[in-house]
Design an enzyme around this catalytic site. Sequence first.
Site, PDB file in Angstrom:
ATOM      1  N   CYS A  50       1.362  -1.147  -0.527  1.00  0.00           N
ATOM      2  CA  CYS A  50      -0.069   0.129  -0.132  1.00  0.00           C
ATOM      3  C   CYS A  50       0.692   1.593   0.380  1.00  0.00           C
ATOM      4  O   CYS A  50      -0.170   2.239  -0.202  1.00  0.00           O
ATOM      5  CB  CYS A  50      -0.929   0.149   1.567  1.00  0.00           C
ATOM      6  N   ASN A  51       1.977   1.333  -0.104  1.00  0.00           N
ATOM      7  CA  ASN A  51       2.808   2.089  -0.038  1.00  0.00           C
ATOM      8  C   ASN A  51       3.775   2.336  -0.986  1.00  0.00           C
ATOM      9  O   ASN A  51       4.664   4.068  -0.470  1.00  0.00           O
ATOM     10  CB  ASN A  51       3.646   2.111   1.967  1.00  0.00           C
ATOM     11  N   ARG A  52       3.995   1.021  -1.610  1.00  0.00           N
ATOM     12  CA  ARG A  52       5.060   1.734  -2.742  1.00  0.00           C
ATOM     13  C   ARG A  52       4.903   0.893  -3.850  1.00  0.00           C
ATOM     14  O   ARG A  52       3.917  -0.579  -3.509  1.00  0.00           O
ATOM     15  CB  ARG A  52       6.167   0.774  -2.281  1.00  0.00           C
ATOM     16  N   SER A 107      10.492   1.454   5.315  1.00  0.00           N
ATOM     17  CA  SER A 107       8.908   1.904   5.412  1.00  0.00           C
ATOM     18  C   SER A 107       8.530   2.883   6.578  1.00  0.00           C
ATOM     19  O   SER A 107       9.037   4.343   7.073  1.00  0.00           O
ATOM     20  CB  SER A 107       8.573   0.737   6.367  1.00  0.00           C
ATOM     21  N   GLU A 113       6.959  -5.901  10.002  1.00  0.00           N
ATOM     22  CA  GLU A 113       7.703  -6.240  10.293  1.00  0.00           C
ATOM     23  C   GLU A 113       6.988  -7.161   8.681  1.00  0.00           C
ATOM     24  O   GLU A 113       7.942  -7.906   8.082  1.00  0.00           O
ATOM     25  CB  GLU A 113       6.766  -7.220  10.766  1.00  0.00           C
ATOM     26  N   GLN A 118       6.268  -9.305   2.954  1.00  0.00           N
ATOM     27  CA  GLN A 118       5.898  -8.752   0.971  1.00  0.00           C
ATOM     28  C   GLN A 118       7.341  -9.009   0.603  1.00  0.00           C
ATOM     29  O   GLN A 118       6.979  -9.048  -0.505  1.00  0.00           O
ATOM     30  CB  GLN A 118       5.418  -7.200   1.111  1.00  0.00           C
ATOM     31  N   GLY A 187     -13.259  -4.862   7.780  1.00  0.00           N
ATOM     32  CA  GLY A 187     -12.383  -4.724   7.452  1.00  0.00           C
ATOM     33  C   GLY A 187     -11.543  -5.707   8.326  1.00  0.00           C
ATOM     34  O   GLY A 187     -11.671  -5.409   9.082  1.00  0.00           O
ATOM     35  N   GLY A 189      -8.561  -7.646   6.919  1.00  0.00           N
ATOM     36  CA  GLY A 189      -7.071  -8.106   6.680  1.00  0.00           C
ATOM     37  C   GLY A 189      -6.791  -7.478   7.785  1.00  0.00           C
ATOM     38  O   GLY A 189      -6.077  -7.833   8.250  1.00  0.00           O
TER      39      GLY A 189
HETATM   40  N1  LIG Z   1      -1.629  -4.175   5.046  1.00  0.00           N
HETATM   41  C1  LIG Z   1      -1.007  -3.230   5.890  1.00  0.00           C
HETATM   42  O1  LIG Z   1      -0.270  -3.043   6.066  1.00  0.00           O
HETATM   43  C2  LIG Z   1      -1.437  -1.423   5.321  1.00  0.00           C
HETATM   44  C3  LIG Z   1      -1.012  -0.771   5.815  1.00  0.00           C
HETATM   45  C4  LIG Z   1      -1.808   0.662   5.524  1.00  0.00           C
HETATM   46  C5  LIG Z   1      -2.583   0.750   4.709  1.00  0.00           C
HETATM   47  N2  LIG Z   1      -3.437  -0.323   4.070  1.00  0.00           N
HETATM   48  C6  LIG Z   1      -4.363  -0.055   3.302  1.00  0.00           C
HETATM   49  O2  LIG Z   1      -5.299  -1.762   4.595  1.00  0.00           O
HETATM   50  C7  LIG Z   1      -6.401  -1.721   3.042  1.00  0.00           C
HETATM   51  C8  LIG Z   1      -6.606  -2.800   3.170  1.00  0.00           C
HETATM   52  O3  LIG Z   1      -5.076  -3.908   3.790  1.00  0.00           O
HETATM   53  P1  LIG Z   1      -5.429  -5.045   3.699  1.00  0.00           P
HETATM   54  O4  LIG Z   1      -3.731  -5.547   4.056  1.00  0.00           O
HETATM   55  O5  LIG Z   1      -5.561  -5.165   5.200  1.00  0.00           O
HETATM   56  O6  LIG Z   1      -5.893  -5.728   2.501  1.00  0.00           O
HETATM   57  P2  LIG Z   1      -6.354  -7.741   2.533  1.00  0.00           P
HETATM   58  O7  LIG Z   1      -5.163  -8.198   3.646  1.00  0.00           O
HETATM   59  O8  LIG Z   1      -6.412  -7.971   1.897  1.00  0.00           O
HETATM   60  O9  LIG Z   1      -8.149  -7.554   3.668  1.00  0.00           O
HETATM   61  C9  LIG Z   1      -8.582  -6.608   1.891  1.00  0.00           C
HETATM   62  C10 LIG Z   1      -9.835  -6.621   3.220  1.00  0.00           C
HETATM   63  O10 LIG Z   1     -10.933  -5.782   2.837  1.00  0.00           O
HETATM   64  C11 LIG Z   1     -11.953  -6.085   2.423  1.00  0.00           C
HETATM   65  N3  LIG Z   1     -12.881  -6.245   0.995  1.00  0.00           N
HETATM   66  C12 LIG Z   1     -11.878  -6.933  -0.109  1.00  0.00           C
HETATM   67  N4  LIG Z   1     -13.115  -6.079  -1.487  1.00  0.00           N
HETATM   68  C13 LIG Z   1     -13.675  -5.825  -0.674  1.00  0.00           C
HETATM   69  C14 LIG Z   1     -15.084  -4.696  -1.123  1.00  0.00           C
HETATM   70  N5  LIG Z   1     -15.768  -4.874  -2.623  1.00  0.00           N
HETATM   71  N6  LIG Z   1     -16.176  -4.228  -0.024  1.00  0.00           N
HETATM   72  C15 LIG Z   1     -15.938  -4.321   1.496  1.00  0.00           C
HETATM   73  N7  LIG Z   1     -14.427  -4.525   1.505  1.00  0.00           N
HETATM   74  C16 LIG Z   1     -13.754  -5.430   0.983  1.00  0.00           C
HETATM   75  C17 LIG Z   1     -11.862  -8.168   2.459  1.00  0.00           C
HETATM   76  O11 LIG Z   1     -12.702  -8.570   3.816  1.00  0.00           O
HETATM   77  P3  LIG Z   1     -14.233  -9.228   3.086  1.00  0.00           P
HETATM   78  O12 LIG Z   1     -13.371  -9.599   1.272  1.00  0.00           O
HETATM   79  O13 LIG Z   1     -14.803 -10.787   3.947  1.00  0.00           O
HETATM   80  O14 LIG Z   1     -15.214  -8.208   2.580  1.00  0.00           O
HETATM   81  C18 LIG Z   1     -10.912  -7.349   3.950  1.00  0.00           C
HETATM   82  O15 LIG Z   1     -11.479  -7.770   5.260  1.00  0.00           O
HETATM   83  C19 LIG Z   1      -5.904  -1.460   0.940  1.00  0.00           C
HETATM   84  O16 LIG Z   1      -6.504   0.154   0.850  1.00  0.00           O
HETATM   85  C20 LIG Z   1      -4.300  -1.135   2.263  1.00  0.00           C
HETATM   86  O17 LIG Z   1      -3.521   0.202   1.317  1.00  0.00           O
HETATM   87  C21 LIG Z   1      -2.694  -1.908   4.653  1.00  0.00           C
END
Ligand SMILES: NC(=O)c1ccc[n+]([C@@H]2O[C@H](COP(=O)([O-])OP(=O)(O)OC[C@H]3O[C@@H](n4cnc5c(N)ncnc54)[C@H](OP(=O)(O)O)[C@@H]3O)[C@@H](O)[C@H]2O)c1
Length: 418
Positions: A50-52, A107, A113, A118, A187, A189
Amino acid sequence: MSLNVINARVTFHKSPIHMLERFTFRDLDSAYSSFLEHSGLQECVILQTCNRVEVFGAGSAHDVEKIKKTWASIGGLEENAFKENLEISEGTEAFEHLLKLTAGLDSLVVGEEQILSQIKGAITVARESKTSGNNLNTLFDKAIRVGSRVRNTTGISRGSISIGSIAVKLAEENIDDLKSKHILLIGTGEAASLVAKSLKKRGIEFLVTSRTFERSKAFAETVAGRPIEFESALANFKKVDVLFVATVAPYFLVTYERVRDAMESKRDGMMILDLSNPRTVDEKVATIGRIKMFNLDQIAEMVDKNMRTRRGVVSSAEKIINEELPVVQAVMKRLQVEPIVKGVFKDIDTVRVKELKKALQMLGETDEEKIRIIEHLTQAIVEGIISTPMNNLRKASEQGDSELLKSVSKIFDYNTKG
Ligand SMILES: NC(=O)c1ccc[n+]([C@@H]2O[C@H](COP(=O)([O-])OP(=O)(O)OC[C@H]3O[C@@H](n4cnc5c(N)ncnc54)[C@H](OP(=O)(O)O)[C@@H]3O)[C@@H](O)[C@H]2O)c1
């Protein structure tokens, strides 16, 4: 084959997080095919978080313009879309960048971590689809090892705070007695789990939801929170005081109308923290009265402040990288001569086996013990003659002496360009 390593990247350093989405590759398979076909790269690894968005390549005929052009055409971007967003590192600079990445030094949350896993994921995908080769596989393996060393010896990851805990801290700073408020997390994830863990650590209760109730239930059991049906959660914003959103929905989940309607029947305000990139809360929501809203860019600013207080750990990590960089450089340089070393050994061995066969036939030798001794003799002669020059060639290459490689290639009639 002697290849140069290049890294082209668009990251949060030069581009607001919500803009990064423009540069991401929706279809990774076709992005890989395009880079390998059109930008002069023989090897390619794509890293997207999400950052790069980063492309690591190895090639002998690539150039930055070709990479830019290919990237733009994959994403349907104007060729000038990159402006100052695109950063390029080549050779040692690219190695150093990857080491910093695996160590968590590049980062948003220093030492986090996730980036290491990734990167492991990215090289695994590239290996399996054979888009990476000897050069990038070796580089990534080394960088992952260095990243682990930094984390194990400096404690950089232990002291780091996650994007989730920063978001929760923001809520704490802006809301009196957060524990007593109604909190909803949309969410289930990775990002949501960072928020959930941080809430749990502070003993704060909250509801959690995502499209599939089973997933919310499993999240609640394994991470934290009380699961709630998705539609019911979206229809009941009027009961929510603090809303965390961390999903990858390709549209606004939290719309202006929904929040406006909720606020009409609500006396208190609502705080909304959108960790999603791209945003899943409509920006217009911030214009509704009594709404306090934070998006990922604003949360990232807080992270930056946190980093400044962790300079000591950062400098120990940098010291390790400075120590390891020459080792990685030597390994990568040595890689350039390995094909010729292997080629020379193979060619000479072919001659040895052919001549040995001829000699044994002429001798009419059938005694297995004698045949084994003669065979060992031929192997020892070949290795005795060729090992020292080949080791010298390896050493010269590690020290950056490409002249010897050219001479050896000429002597053995070996084309280093492959
Ligand atoms: N991972 C990180 O460290 C991090 C850090 C900062 C920001 N982010 C941002 O946070 C967001 C989530 O990232 P993640 O890493 O947690 O992703 P992830 O692990 O893939 O989880 C995605 C989440 O989105 C939900 N989702 C997917 N499609 C959807 C839809 N059409 N409508 C509603 N919910 C939906 C999924 O649940 P369901 O499919 O059950 O709905 C799940 O809860 C992203 O936008 C990412 O850029 C992530």
